[in-house]
Design a protein around this motif. Structure first.
Motif, mmCIF file in Angstrom:
data_model
loop_
_atom_site.group_PDB
_atom_site.id
_atom_site.type_symbol
_atom_site.label_atom_id
_atom_site.label_comp_id
_atom_site.label_asym_id
_atom_site.label_seq_id
_atom_site.Cartn_x
_atom_site.Cartn_y
_atom_site.Cartn_z
ATOM 1 N N THR A 292 0.820 -1.216 0.000
ATOM 2 C CA THR A 292 0.000 0.000 0.000
ATOM 3 C C THR A 292 0.853 1.266 0.000
ATOM 4 O OG1 THR A 292 -0.131 -0.093 2.427
ATOM 5 C CG2 THR A 292 -1.910 -1.150 1.186
ATOM 6 N N SER A 293 2.136 1.131 -0.303
ATOM 7 C CA SER A 293 3.022 2.290 -0.352
ATOM 8 C C SER A 293 3.171 2.766 -1.793
ATOM 9 C CB SER A 293 4.400 1.947 0.222
ATOM 10 O OG SER A 293 5.335 2.977 -0.053
ATOM 11 N N LEU A 294 2.671 3.950 -2.088
ATOM 12 C CA LEU A 294 2.772 4.485 -3.439
ATOM 13 C C LEU A 294 4.220 4.696 -3.832
ATOM 14 C CD1 LEU A 294 1.531 5.618 -6.010
ATOM 15 C CD2 LEU A 294 1.258 7.825 -4.843
ATOM 16 N N ALA A 295 5.047 5.182 -2.914
ATOM 17 C CA ALA A 295 6.458 5.425 -3.212
ATOM 18 C C ALA A 295 7.163 4.124 -3.586
ATOM 19 C CB ALA A 295 7.146 6.074 -2.012
ATOM 20 N N LEU A 296 6.891 3.056 -2.829
ATOM 21 C CA LEU A 296 7.529 1.769 -3.123
ATOM 22 C C LEU A 296 7.054 1.212 -4.457
ATOM 23 C CD1 LEU A 296 9.395 -0.463 -2.114
ATOM 24 C CD2 LEU A 296 7.418 -1.514 -0.976
ATOM 25 N N ILE A 297 5.773 1.372 -4.749
ATOM 26 C CA ILE A 297 5.250 0.899 -6.036
ATOM 27 C C ILE A 297 5.898 1.662 -7.186
ATOM 28 C CG2 ILE A 297 3.173 0.861 -7.490
ATOM 29 C CD1 ILE A 297 1.563 0.151 -4.992
ATOM 30 N N CYS A 298 6.080 2.960 -7.028
ATOM 31 C CA CYS A 298 6.720 3.764 -8.085
ATOM 32 C C CYS A 298 8.134 3.261 -8.353
ATOM 33 C CB CYS A 298 6.745 5.238 -7.683
ATOM 34 S SG CYS A 298 5.123 6.049 -7.705
ATOM 35 N N GLY A 300 9.285 0.291 -7.647
ATOM 36 C CA GLY A 300 9.184 -1.052 -8.187
ATOM 37 C C GLY A 300 8.857 -1.076 -9.671
ATOM 38 N N LEU A 301 7.977 -0.173 -10.109
ATOM 39 C CA LEU A 301 7.604 -0.157 -11.528
ATOM 40 C C LEU A 301 8.719 0.376 -12.406
ATOM 41 C CD1 LEU A 301 3.844 0.877 -11.358
ATOM 42 C CD2 LEU A 301 4.837 -1.385 -11.737
ATOM 43 N N VAL A 302 9.509 1.317 -11.904
ATOM 44 C CA VAL A 302 10.691 1.751 -12.661
ATOM 45 C C VAL A 302 11.648 0.570 -12.818
ATOM 46 C CG1 VAL A 302 12.736 3.225 -12.629
ATOM 47 C CG2 VAL A 302 10.521 4.181 -12.000
ATOM 48 N N ALA A 303 11.872 -0.171 -11.728
ATOM 49 C CA ALA A 303 12.744 -1.346 -11.789
ATOM 50 C C ALA A 303 12.194 -2.388 -12.749
ATOM 51 C CB ALA A 303 12.900 -1.945 -10.389
#
Length: 388
Positions: A292-298, A300-303
């Motif tokens: 539920t962390s938007l920063a972590l998802i961002c 992760g999606l770049v990676a």
């Protein structure tokens, strides 16, 4: 990458491919938006996307055609045909015409992709294939990141006509530009007319077969995320679906970075290690969407975007190296079908599964399949002997 660009023929091919990709990216999303406006039907708009994907099933035939004639001439003819076909959208807005144009236009796209593999193989030595594929991937990802927004913006502001006209001009200019690409093409093998030869080579070559199966599984599993992404945004983050566009852009940025760096990794570690690393990044990136962390998802999606490009460049380079010139078109088309059809199937299945299965379980399954594929690729071995 610089070494590959020193080849005059490849420089011209890059320019031609940029024009083709620009035309393709400009139109494909705009058609779906146009149909939605014409019909106010999500189903009708969704059929446009189905028409774009369906020609993957014709891969054995498009690949065969790419191996039976001059690929330079084929790209020229296909570009001119695409320019003429899309102009039909200026004449009528009947749905059957729109769907027919989309099918033809998408089929030409698969045909051009099959021809590209052989052209690159004929233009460059083995050591320049990885950076060349990295550059072409970067162009593809970069244009797919920006150009659909340009097409949608033009359509919204001034209508479908200018978008269609621009697309036709770009295809025509690319077709003419292809006639200026100088190269010595490998002639078709006169006694090799098998439509299925691409599949036999793809699944009969050590290393290449294993990577193809692994990628088919991994990319197929990502088809589930086409549905789970909406749930991850709306349920997990409590945001509106419009956030998907921002997240997709972040993954696109990662894909561009991956395309620019893939050649260096392949040169240093080889195709299998690069693909295994790319799949690992993709899997770990997808795993962040469970949270539920938007920063972590961002992040992760770049990676994940970086991982996708590393994997694609490594696979395409290995496929080109281990495939004789006369089979490049059929093997390229066969690999596109082997990888894209499982993804399409999973996307359709996800639409039903999401109604009864928690989206986090579906993401978890996707991550496990991708990481298993990465492990499988990492332990593969390649027979470096390439048949003539």
């Amino acid at each position: 990458m610089r070494a590959a660009l020193r080849a005059p023929g490849f420089r011209r091919l890059v320019l031609v491919w940029t024009l083709i990709n620009f035309a393709d990216s400009l139109l494909f999303l705009t058609i779906a938006i146009w149909v939605k406006d014409l019909t106010d039907s999500d189903s009708a708009a969704g059929l446009v996307l189905a028409c774009l994907a369906a020609p993957a099933l014709l891969a054995p035939f498009t690949g065969h055609l790419a191996d039976r004639m001059s690929r330079r001439r084929l790209v020229t003819i296909a570009g001119l045909v695409a320019a003429v076909v899309v102009l039909a959208l200026l004449v009528t807005d009947r749905l059957w015409v729109i769907y027919s144009v989309t099918l033809v236009y998408a089929t030409i796209g698969y045909l051009l992709a099959a021809a590209q593999s052989g052209l690159v193989r004929d233009l460059l030595p083995d050591e320049h294939l990885a950076p060349a594929n990295g550059l072409l991937t970067t162009i593809d990802q970069g244009l797919r990141l920006l150009t659909p927004l340009v097409g949608a913006g033009l359509y919204t502001s001034i209508g479908i006509g200018p978008v269609v006209a621009t697309t036709a001009v770009l295809f025509a200019v690319a077709a003419v530009g292809m006639t200026t690409v100088r190269l010595t093409e490998t002639p078709p093998a006169p006694d090799d007319r098998s439509v299925t030869a691409g599949f036999r080579h793809l699944f009969g070559t050590p290393g290449l077969a294993g990577m193809t199966v692994a990628l088919a599984a991994a990319v197929g599993a990502t088809g589930l995320t086409n549905t789970t992404n909406f749930a991850a945004i709306e349920v997990g983050l409590g945001k509106g679906p419009e956030l998907l566009g921002v997240l997709a852009s972040l993954q696109g940025v990662g894909a561009v970075v991956g395309g620019l760096t893939a050649g260096l990794l392949v040169a240093r570690f080889g195709e299998l290690a690069t693909a295994a690393l790319g799949l690992t990044l993709l899997g770990l990136g997808a795993a962040t969407t469970i949270g539920t962390s938007l920063a972590l998802i961002c992040v992760g999606l770049v990676a994940a975007g970086v991982g996708v490009s590393w994997t694609v460049v490594a696979f395409v380079t290995l496929r080109q190296r281990l495939t004789p010139p006369t089979l490049q078109g059929r093997v390229s088309a066969a690999s596109n079908m082997a990888i894209n059809v499982p993804q399409l199937t999973a996307t359709l299945a996800a639409a039903a599964l999401i109604l009864v299965v928690d989206y986090r379980l579906m993401i978890g399954f996707t991550v496990l399949v991708i990481l298993a594929a990465a492990t499988s690729v990492a332990v593969q071995r390649v027979d470096e002997e390439v048949p003539a």
